[in-house]
Design a protein around this motif. Sequence first.
Motif, PDB file in Angstrom:
ATOM      1  N   UNK A  24       0.828  -1.214   0.000  1.00  0.00           N
ATOM      2  CA  UNK A  24       0.000   0.000   0.000  1.00  0.00           C
ATOM      3  C   UNK A  24       0.859   1.259   0.000  1.00  0.00           C
ATOM      4  N   UNK A  25       1.979   1.225   0.691  1.00  0.00           N
ATOM      5  CA  UNK A  25       2.888   2.369   0.706  1.00  0.00           C
ATOM      6  C   UNK A  25       3.507   2.569  -0.676  1.00  0.00           C
ATOM      7  N   UNK A  26       3.858   1.485  -1.339  1.00  0.00           N
ATOM      8  CA  UNK A  26       4.421   1.561  -2.692  1.00  0.00           C
ATOM      9  C   UNK A  26       3.404   2.151  -3.666  1.00  0.00           C
ATOM     10  N   UNK A  27       2.154   1.764  -3.529  1.00  0.00           N
ATOM     11  CA  UNK A  27       1.099   2.298  -4.400  1.00  0.00           C
ATOM     12  C   UNK A  27       0.949   3.796  -4.183  1.00  0.00           C
ATOM     13  N   UNK A  28       0.946   4.217  -2.922  1.00  0.00           N
ATOM     14  CA  UNK A  28       0.824   5.649  -2.626  1.00  0.00           C
ATOM     15  C   UNK A  28       2.019   6.432  -3.154  1.00  0.00           C
ATOM     16  N   UNK A  40      10.145   7.986  -7.639  1.00  0.00           N
ATOM     17  CA  UNK A  40       9.896   7.369  -6.334  1.00  0.00           C
ATOM     18  C   UNK A  40      11.124   7.537  -5.443  1.00  0.00           C
ATOM     19  N   UNK A  41      12.304   7.359  -6.013  1.00  0.00           N
ATOM     20  CA  UNK A  41      13.552   7.520  -5.272  1.00  0.00           C
ATOM     21  C   UNK A  41      13.684   8.927  -4.695  1.00  0.00           C
ATOM     22  N   UNK A  42      13.368   9.931  -5.498  1.00  0.00           N
ATOM     23  CA  UNK A  42      13.447  11.322  -5.040  1.00  0.00           C
ATOM     24  C   UNK A  42      12.475  11.572  -3.890  1.00  0.00           C
ATOM     25  N   UNK A  43      11.256  11.050  -3.998  1.00  0.00           N
ATOM     26  CA  UNK A  43      10.266  11.225  -2.933  1.00  0.00           C
ATOM     27  C   UNK A  43      10.705  10.539  -1.642  1.00  0.00           C
ATOM     28  N   UNK A  44      11.273   9.347  -1.754  1.00  0.00           N
ATOM     29  CA  UNK A  44      11.746   8.634  -0.566  1.00  0.00           C
ATOM     30  C   UNK A  44      12.866   9.413   0.100  1.00  0.00           C
ATOM     31  N   UNK A  45      13.798   9.959  -0.695  1.00  0.00           N
ATOM     32  CA  UNK A  45      14.871  10.771  -0.133  1.00  0.00           C
ATOM     33  C   UNK A  45      14.327  12.009   0.574  1.00  0.00           C
ATOM     34  N   UNK A  46      13.340  12.664  -0.026  1.00  0.00           N
ATOM     35  CA  UNK A  46      12.732  13.849   0.589  1.00  0.00           C
ATOM     36  C   UNK A  46      12.060  13.476   1.912  1.00  0.00           C
ATOM     37  N   UNK A  47      11.354  12.352   1.921  1.00  0.00           N
ATOM     38  CA  UNK A  47      10.662  11.914   3.134  1.00  0.00           C
ATOM     39  C   UNK A  47      11.656  11.550   4.239  1.00  0.00           C
TER      40      UNK A  47
END
Length: 65
Positions: A24-28, A40-47
């Motif tokens: 579910x986290x991957x889908x979001x 997705x990588x950029x968003x994970x780094x930002x988070x």
Amino acid sequence: MNDDFIVTPKEEKSVTISIRIDKTLQIKLDELSSRSNRSRNELINMALEYALKNVKFINGTKKEQ
């Protein structure tokens, strides 16, 4: 004239790691990636940067206090 081909060591600024996340986290993340035009990588780094800047660490549990 100096025609030397000079090579210096490359500075590693990133590393590759592997993690497991809930589907579910991957889908979001994929939905946000599409909406924001960011990877997705950029968003994970930002988070992760946000989480590390805003983390509150509490020693022990309520039972121990």
